[in-house]
Design an enzyme around this catalytic site. Structure first.
Site, PDB file in Angstrom:
ATOM      1  CE  LYS A 156     -23.815  16.456  -1.234  1.00  0.00           C
ATOM      2  NZ  LYS A 156     -22.822  15.591  -0.214  1.00  0.00           N
ATOM      3  N   GLY A 174      -6.861   6.929  -4.854  1.00  0.00           N
ATOM      4  CA  GLY A 174      -7.008   8.273  -4.515  1.00  0.00           C
ATOM      5  C   GLY A 174      -6.329   8.515  -3.106  1.00  0.00           C
ATOM      6  CB  VAL A 175      -3.399   9.361  -1.902  1.00  0.00           C
ATOM      7  CG1 VAL A 175      -3.266   8.202  -1.001  1.00  0.00           C
ATOM      8  CG2 VAL A 175      -2.494   9.505  -3.035  1.00  0.00           C
ATOM      9  N   GLY A 176      -6.153  11.855  -1.522  1.00  0.00           N
ATOM     10  CA  GLY A 176      -6.462  13.367  -1.270  1.00  0.00           C
ATOM     11  C   GLY A 176      -6.407  13.540   0.089  1.00  0.00           C
ATOM     12  CB  VAL A 200     -10.472  11.456   3.409  1.00  0.00           C
ATOM     13  CG1 VAL A 200     -10.533  10.218   4.398  1.00  0.00           C
ATOM     14  CG2 VAL A 200     -11.522  12.835   3.546  1.00  0.00           C
TER      15      VAL A 200
END
Ligand code: NAD
Length: 367
Positions: free
Chosen positions: A81, A180-182, A184
């Site tokens: 990363k 969270g509804v981004g 994905v």
């Protein structure tokens, strides 16, 4: 100017380097945790960390997570990363991106970069001027956006959890609470919607949340309330650290299964969930679809959506066996998943049989 790579002495990691290039203000870290299975692969995160140590902590934690995530899929990659300490909105320049591309190139392919928070395919295209060691670029053999694959893997993981807990993958009538509804989260919600789910959403992006709630007939609650909603499945699809020892006693769900990375603040939170009989789908297994998607891009035969979908589908079986193993050995699902990942690493199950193919790039490898 060339970037300066300074190796940091960190035990248990293959190589961690501090990257600087003063003329463009670049300060970054590339953390390579493990190369047993193949070259390390992981996203490039742009974030204005409050100091170097915070960035180092994040890079190390995320690269180790990538080792486990990669070990769980049969695509021969290690864990890596990178983090660039900068505000992506104000401090991102072509010079800085090129300097970082040069730094990746200097590592000679043991780290392959990809998109992550604050880093777009356009940014990768600039880095690609300096290095071929990137995936997720925009080109005709690209794997494209990973979110649909991450979402499909998450959906199949939710089915595995339902099967284990309720004896059936039936979704109709079950209640799912989304944090969270981004990118994905929206696709996961859509898969569930068409199968008859009851949905509740919370998102800091109030406008988008309201738009999606209208689309799927979902209830909206505040971001403070979502974690403790009474529901069948809590679906974390926002940031890490959603579940911790403070909120575990107040959870009213049967299952936690979502795409977010690092859902548990600490590994020991897995034991607390187990004590409360809440089934947790380990994040690095359930959200592996995005990784599978980009890794397929460097296969010899090039990217194939059908192979990618079929591999992502296996997340269902992987999770079921982890749940069964956790039950059999009387441990948390996180421990069972880490044990399995370590076993695969120790026995090199899924090790890369050939060098990755960078179909996108005509760049000469100059390392
Ligand atoms: P995204 O940024 O598109 O969506 C995240 C959503 O969470 C946004 O709508 C944001 O407004 C919302 N959010 C942020 N903080 C919140 C909070 N405190 N409460 C409620 N909502 C909040 O990101 P994404 O690509 O959908 O990824 C979601 C998660 O899945 C992240 O943790 C990411 O690291 C992980 N993940 C994503 C992929 C992928 O393919 N995109 C792959 C593996 C893991």
């Amino acid at each position: 100017m060339e970037p300066i790579l300074e190796e940091l002495d960190i035990e248990g990691y293959h190589k961690v380097v501090k990257v600087t290039e003063p003329s463009c203000g670049l300060v970054a870290i590339i953390s390579i945790h493990d190369l047993t299975m193949g070259p390390s692969l992981g996203g490039i995160r742009f974030y204005p960390y409050k100091n170097f140590d915070a960035a180092l902590f994040d890079a190390m934690r995320l690269s180790k997570g990538m080792t486990y995530k990669s070990a769980m899929v049969d695509f021969g990659c290690g864990g890596g990363k990178s983090v660039i300490i900068a505000d992506p909105k104000t401090q991102k320049t072509p010079e800085l991106l090129r300097a970082f591309g040069k730094a990746i190139n200097k590592l000679g392919g043991i780290y392959i970069g990809a998109e992550d928070s604050g880093c777009s395919p356009e940014d990768l295209a600039i880095m690609n001027e300096e290095t071929p060691y990137l995936v997720g670029l925009m080109h005709e053999k690209s794997s494209g956006h990973p979110s649909p694959y991450t979402a499909w893997g998450t959906f199949r993981g939710i089915e595995a959890a339902l099967k284990f807990r309720f004896g059936s993958t039936e979704i109709a009538g079950k209640h799912f609470a989304f944090q969270g509804v981004g990118s994905v989260g929206e696709i996961v919600a859509e898969h569930l919607f068409w199968r008859g789910a009851k949905l509740t959403f919370a998102d800091v992006n109030i406008e988008n949340c309201a738009r999606l709630a209208k689309k799927f007939g979902a209830k909206v609650v505040s971001t403070d309330e979502i974690v403790t909603q009474e529901c069948d499945v809590f679906v974390p699809c926002a940031l890490g650290g959603a579940i911790h020892k403070e909120n575990i006693p107040h959870l009213k769900c049967q299952i936690i299964a979502g795409c977010a990375n690092n859902v548990l603040l600490e590994e020991s939170d897995g034991d607390l969930l187990r004590e409360r009989n809440i089934l947790y789908a380990p994040d690095f297994v359930i959200n592996g679809g995005g990784l599978i998607n980009v890794v397929c891009e460097i296969a010899k035969e090039g990217y194939c959506p059908i192979a990618t979908r079929n591999s992502t589908d296996k997340i269902y079986e992987s999770l079921l066996s982890i749940f069964q193993e956790a039950e059999k050995t009387d441990c948390s699902t996180v421990k069972a998943a880490i044990t399995l990942a370590k076993y695969r690493l120790q026995h090199e199950i899924g090790k890369r049989p050939y060098e990755p193919c960078f179909h996108h790039s005509s760049n000469k490898v100059t390392s």
